[in-house]
Scaffold this motif. Structure first.
Motif, PDB file in Angstrom:
ATOM      1  N   GLN A 633       0.833  -1.201   0.000  1.00 23.41           N
ATOM      2  CA  GLN A 633       0.000   0.000   0.000  1.00 23.41           C
ATOM      3  C   GLN A 633       0.871   1.256   0.000  1.00 23.41           C
ATOM      4  O   GLN A 633       0.603   2.224  -0.722  1.00 23.41           O
ATOM      5  CB  GLN A 633      -0.934  -0.011   1.217  1.00 23.41           C
ATOM      6  CG  GLN A 633      -1.959  -1.142   1.214  1.00 23.41           C
ATOM      7  CD  GLN A 633      -2.920  -1.034   0.038  1.00 23.41           C
ATOM      8  OE1 GLN A 633      -3.265   0.068  -0.415  1.00 23.41           O
ATOM      9  NE2 GLN A 633      -3.364  -2.182  -0.461  1.00 23.41           N
ATOM     10  N   ASP A 634       1.917   1.223   0.808  1.00 23.69           N
ATOM     11  CA  ASP A 634       2.791   2.383   0.931  1.00 23.69           C
ATOM     12  C   ASP A 634       3.465   2.723  -0.402  1.00 23.69           C
ATOM     13  O   ASP A 634       3.572   3.895  -0.791  1.00 23.69           O
ATOM     14  CB  ASP A 634       3.840   2.108   2.002  1.00 23.69           C
ATOM     15  CG  ASP A 634       4.721   3.310   2.272  1.00 23.69           C
ATOM     16  OD1 ASP A 634       4.201   4.448   2.232  1.00 23.69           O
ATOM     17  OD2 ASP A 634       5.920   3.128   2.523  1.00 23.69           O
ATOM     18  N   LEU A 635       3.880   1.675  -1.130  1.00 27.04           N
ATOM     19  CA  LEU A 635       4.627   1.888  -2.361  1.00 27.04           C
ATOM     20  C   LEU A 635       3.736   2.137  -3.573  1.00 27.04           C
ATOM     21  O   LEU A 635       4.249   2.268  -4.690  1.00 27.04           O
ATOM     22  CB  LEU A 635       5.545   0.690  -2.621  1.00 27.04           C
ATOM     23  CG  LEU A 635       6.695   0.547  -1.615  1.00 27.04           C
ATOM     24  CD1 LEU A 635       7.473  -0.735  -1.858  1.00 27.04           C
ATOM     25  CD2 LEU A 635       7.634   1.753  -1.678  1.00 27.04           C
ATOM     26  N   ARG A 636       2.432   2.194  -3.356  1.00 24.00           N
ATOM     27  CA  ARG A 636       1.564   2.620  -4.451  1.00 24.00           C
ATOM     28  C   ARG A 636       1.780   4.100  -4.764  1.00 24.00           C
ATOM     29  O   ARG A 636       1.502   4.562  -5.869  1.00 24.00           O
ATOM     30  CB  ARG A 636       0.101   2.367  -4.098  1.00 24.00           C
ATOM     31  CG  ARG A 636      -0.311   0.914  -4.235  1.00 24.00           C
ATOM     32  CD  ARG A 636      -1.790   0.736  -3.993  1.00 24.00           C
ATOM     33  NE  ARG A 636      -2.210  -0.635  -4.240  1.00 24.00           N
ATOM     34  CZ  ARG A 636      -3.462  -1.072  -4.107  1.00 24.00           C
ATOM     35  NH1 ARG A 636      -4.417  -0.232  -3.707  1.00 24.00           N
ATOM     36  NH2 ARG A 636      -3.762  -2.330  -4.354  1.00 24.00           N
ATOM     37  N   SER A 637       2.275   4.824  -3.770  1.00 23.43           N
ATOM     38  CA  SER A 637       2.609   6.234  -3.969  1.00 23.43           C
ATOM     39  C   SER A 637       3.847   6.322  -4.856  1.00 23.43           C
ATOM     40  O   SER A 637       4.866   5.665  -4.605  1.00 23.43           O
ATOM     41  CB  SER A 637       2.890   6.897  -2.617  1.00 23.43           C
ATOM     42  OG  SER A 637       3.561   8.115  -2.789  1.00 23.43           O
ATOM     43  N   ARG A 638       3.750   7.118  -5.898  1.00 23.94           N
ATOM     44  CA  ARG A 638       4.888   7.283  -6.800  1.00 23.94           C
ATOM     45  C   ARG A 638       6.115   7.828  -6.049  1.00 23.94           C
ATOM     46  O   ARG A 638       7.257   7.443  -6.334  1.00 23.94           O
ATOM     47  CB  ARG A 638       4.517   8.226  -7.949  1.00 23.94           C
ATOM     48  CG  ARG A 638       3.544   7.616  -8.945  1.00 23.94           C
ATOM     49  CD  ARG A 638       3.332   8.535 -10.139  1.00 23.94           C
ATOM     50  NE  ARG A 638       2.417   7.949 -11.107  1.00 23.94           N
ATOM     51  CZ  ARG A 638       2.791   7.107 -12.064  1.00 23.94           C
ATOM     52  NH1 ARG A 638       4.052   6.745 -12.171  1.00 23.94           N
ATOM     53  NH2 ARG A 638       1.896   6.631 -12.904  1.00 23.94           N
ATOM     54  N   GLU A 639       5.877   8.738  -5.114  1.00 25.62           N
ATOM     55  CA  GLU A 639       6.981   9.322  -4.374  1.00 25.62           C
ATOM     56  C   GLU A 639       7.702   8.280  -3.530  1.00 25.62           C
ATOM     57  O   GLU A 639       8.938   8.195  -3.515  1.00 25.62           O
ATOM     58  CB  GLU A 639       6.480  10.469  -3.473  1.00 25.62           C
ATOM     59  CG  GLU A 639       5.995  11.703  -4.213  1.00 25.62           C
ATOM     60  CD  GLU A 639       4.621  11.493  -4.853  1.00 25.62           C
ATOM     61  OE1 GLU A 639       3.936  10.515  -4.476  1.00 25.62           O
ATOM     62  OE2 GLU A 639       4.238  12.293  -5.728  1.00 25.62           O
ATOM     63  N   LYS A 640       6.916   7.454  -2.798  1.00 24.20           N
ATOM     64  CA  LYS A 640       7.510   6.412  -1.958  1.00 24.20           C
ATOM     65  C   LYS A 640       8.226   5.363  -2.802  1.00 24.20           C
ATOM     66  O   LYS A 640       9.307   4.883  -2.447  1.00 24.20           O
ATOM     67  CB  LYS A 640       6.421   5.742  -1.115  1.00 24.20           C
ATOM     68  CG  LYS A 640       5.773   6.650  -0.086  1.00 24.20           C
ATOM     69  CD  LYS A 640       6.767   7.019   1.013  1.00 24.20           C
ATOM     70  CE  LYS A 640       6.073   7.844   2.093  1.00 24.20           C
ATOM     71  NZ  LYS A 640       7.032   8.244   3.160  1.00 24.20           N
ATOM     72  N   ALA A 641       7.610   5.004  -3.923  1.00 21.15           N
ATOM     73  CA  ALA A 641       8.231   4.024  -4.812  1.00 21.15           C
ATOM     74  C   ALA A 641       9.552   4.562  -5.351  1.00 21.15           C
ATOM     75  O   ALA A 641      10.546   3.827  -5.450  1.00 21.15           O
ATOM     76  CB  ALA A 641       7.283   3.674  -5.951  1.00 21.15           C
TER      77      ALA A 641
END
Length: 692
Positions: A633-641
């Protein structure tokens, strides 16, 4: 198909009312076991046939129910695996216990543990007609196919056209039952002509042909056409005792014996012993044949071979099936190498592999199927689901030609344990998948062979590399190497780099190898050694997180210790001859990252000119695995990925810097120092390196 242990063959006891009709065929399996023998009758009319009847038999042998005498013979290999002497013994068994015809199908007992939805493989024999040409690979192939072998009794006189109708009727019947699955026609010599003829008459059926030394070149054979055929007419019947040896030559018995034994890499004494056993078995086989093989039989064999070649050649234009031709460079019977090249040009969907040092006899091996990506269970090939990893012996055959790379570079492998400790081993690599290995691509991918082989031998892990599509597809013929140049990579599990294939690999919990820098990194310029050329987008991070895959960053150095770039891409582009060559190469290859910008999009293909050096060592360092489990879920964010993407890239750069610094303190970095140490301590000893 019955699940039965032991070693043996299955033989049809059903009879055709005519060679061209197909009533319900019945297969008779002979089971060989030290405790019991169970002849099993099963209907062949259905691919999912049930057991109809079982019966106990003799102790330590087999009662051949189709034999009038019901004699018994012990047939249990010492280690449970078939050897070449088993091929001769089984061949003699089938010849001595079969009647004059008609031809019939049998299914080898060792082929009983296939996968769900395995395609049907119809093996079509050469001029000997026995049907055991795949004996040494029955157990391995039986896991991939439902195998039926055609047996043509030695005294049978079924014409070639009737053989075509027999195989054709089986093909049509089985295809009607499983229209979404291909049918494989595997034939050698005469059988190859038979496969071509059936394919020409059935262009709308999904057939895959694997042809070993097709006899379509019969008219060009000096031995068969101009020597044996006239001699068979001139020599009197009293000399018929010589003809079995002619048949052994036609069936490739001696070359099969030598090739099989030599290919095992046995110690000299053991090799001589096995050759001796095979020779005795072959002599016994020939003595059986001599009772039935007459001058008339030889004339018939040569005549049907002549008819087969004419029939198949006249219909080549109608063959639309996917085809793989296996050609021998040392075939003494047929000009197979030249014929393979001719057919390769004539057939529209044809691939070819040439074995320069092989004789007339060729065994189909699983490694050939995986190397050519010709195996599939559905309408199209699935690079993940249709792949079979090599066995230890297959890996040895694949790896042996490349061992010199490891001998010259004497690689050092380091990995990081969970507690952060660096060790000289691969103990830090995760055992369970899915795992994604992300690293730096040396010039021309020189790091691949030592790395893949060491991970296989030390950790029993197969790396599935995501490779450039040029290893699998050519847009047109030209300057690029033939696809056969990449057989080793495909045999070891390489797949085209696509998001779909990465998804499938993660789904199957594979260990996946990825080079984000791709061709741009492997074809870098002067002064760009150990520089990463990664795209801006975080291509793999979110896919890894979706499956909770561990990401292992790694670095490899040493290319600058074995060669120096003399002319790179920029230099070659200034020379008109090389500039034209680069453009032609680039136009032949499938394009990747067409929407990318910057350096990573510049992937023109060229062959840099490298000045060799006195070789030094290769060094590999696998960093601490990065967990993505629970971060989906966290890495669905482009920034986090992107943050994780940058972290992985940074770890790869740290691995490279660590190795570049540490190798300066390795007293055995140079090959001369390596050889001196090995001469003193033994060439199998581990050579020390820098202090960790």
């Amino acid at each position: 198909m019955a699940s039965t242990t032991g070693t043996g063959v299955a033989f049809s006891v059903g009879r055709f009312s005519s060679p061209v009709t197909t009533p319900t065929i019945r297969k008779f399996r002979w089971s060989y076991s030290k405790s019991t023998v169970s002849p099993v009758f099963a209907a062949v009319g259905s691919r999912q046939s049930s057991i109809i009847h079982t019966e106990s038999g003799s102790e330590n042998g087999v009662v051949l129910k189709d034999s009038p005498s019901g004699t018994t013979q012990n047939f249990e290999p010492e280690d449970g695996r078939l050897r070449l002497k088993d091929y001769f013994e089984q061949s003699g068994q089938l010849i001595s216990r079969s009647d004059g015809g008609p031809p019939r199908w049998f299914s080898p007992l060792e082929c009983g543990s296939r996968l769900k939805d395995s395609p049907l493989l119809l093996y079509l024999p050469g001029i000997d007609g026995v049907g055991l040409g795949l004996t040494l690979h029955h157990e391995r192939l039986g896991k991939m196919f439902d195998i039926w072998c055609l047996h043509i009794p030695i005294t049978d006189r079924t014409s070639f056209t009737d053989l075509v109708k027999l195989v054709e009727s089986t093909v049509k019947l089985e295809y009607s039952r499983a229209p979404n699955s291909p049918i494989y026609l595997v034939g050698e010599s005469l059988g190859a002509c038979l496969a071509l003829a059936v394919a020409a008459r059935n262009p709308d059926i999904d057939l895959i042909l694997i042809l070993a030394n097709p006899a379509t070149s019969f008219k060009k054979s000096m031995l068969l056409q101009h020597i044996l055929l006239p001699l068979s007419i001139m020599i009197p019947q009293q000399l018929r005792f010589r003809w079995p040896y002619v048949l052994s030559l036609l069936s490739g018995g001696p070359s099969k014996m030598v090739a099989s034994t030599m290919g095992k890499g046995l110690p000299l004494q053991q090799m001589i012993g096995e050759l001796s056993q095979n020779s005795l078995a072959m002599s016994s086989y020939l003595s059986v044949v001599s009772d039935l093989f007459t001058t008339e039989t030889l004339m018939w064999k040569l005549d049907i071979l002549k008819s087969a070649a004419a029939f198949a050649n006249s219909r080549l234009h109608a063959v639309k099936a996917q085809t793989l031709i296996l050609s021998s460079g040392q075939d003494q019977l047929l000009p197979s190498k030249e014929e393979g090249e001719r057919l390769h040009k004539l057939l529209p969907k044809c691939d070819i592999r040439t074995f320069d040092y092989s004789g007339h006899a060729l065994f189909l091996m699983v490694s050939i199927l995986t190397a050519t990506s010709i195996y599939r269970r559905g309408r199209s090939h699935n690079y993940v689901l249709d792949y079979f990893p090599p066995t230890p012996s297959e890996f040895q055959r694949i790896h042996d030609p490349h061992r010199w790379v490891e001998a010259v570079t004497n690689p050092v492998f380091l990995s990081t344990l969970e507690n952060g400790k660096i060790v000289r081993s691969l103990a830090g690599i995760p055992s369970e998948g899915p795992v994604l290995y992300v690293g730096y691509h040396m010039m021309l991918g020189l790091e691949l062979t030592p790395m893949v082989s060491r991970i296989w031998t030390e950790r029993k892990i197969l790396l599935r590399g995501l490779a450039h599509p040029l290893m699998f597809t050519k847009l047109k013929e030209g300057r690029l190497p033939s696809l056969s140049a990449y057989d080793t990579y495909r045999s070891m599990g390489a797949v085209p780099v696509t998001a779909a294939n990465l998804f499938r690999l993660f789904s199957s919990k594979s260990h996946v190898l990825l080079y984000p820098g791709g061709a741009r990194e492997a074809l870098h310029r002067k002064g760009e050694e150990y520089k990463l050329f990664w795209p801006e987008q975080s291509e793999f991070v979110r896919m890894a997180a979706r499956f909770g895959a561990k990401i292992v960053p790694f670095g490899s150095v040493g290319e600058d210790d074995i060669g120096q770039l003399l002319l790179d891409y920029n230099d070659l582009r200034k020379i008109p001859y090389f500039k034209v060559g680069i453009e032609e190469l680039t136009n032949e290859a499938v394009k990747l990252r067409t929407d990318a910008i910057g350096e990573v999009a510049n992937q023109d293909f060229h062959l840099p000119i490298v000045l060799p050096k006195i070789p030094g060592r290769f060094y590999y360092y696998f960093g601490k695995p990065i967990e993505t489990e629970g971060r989906k879920q966290d890495l669905r964010s482009r920034e986090k990925a992107h943050e994780l993407y940058v972290e992985v890239k940074s770890e790869v750069e740290k691995c490279l810097e660590y190795l570049k610094e540490k190798r300066e303190n390795d007293p055995y970095r140079n090959i001369l120092a390596l050889l001196t140490y090995q001469a003193t301590h033994g060439f199998d000893s581990e050579v020390p390196t820098f202090y960790i």
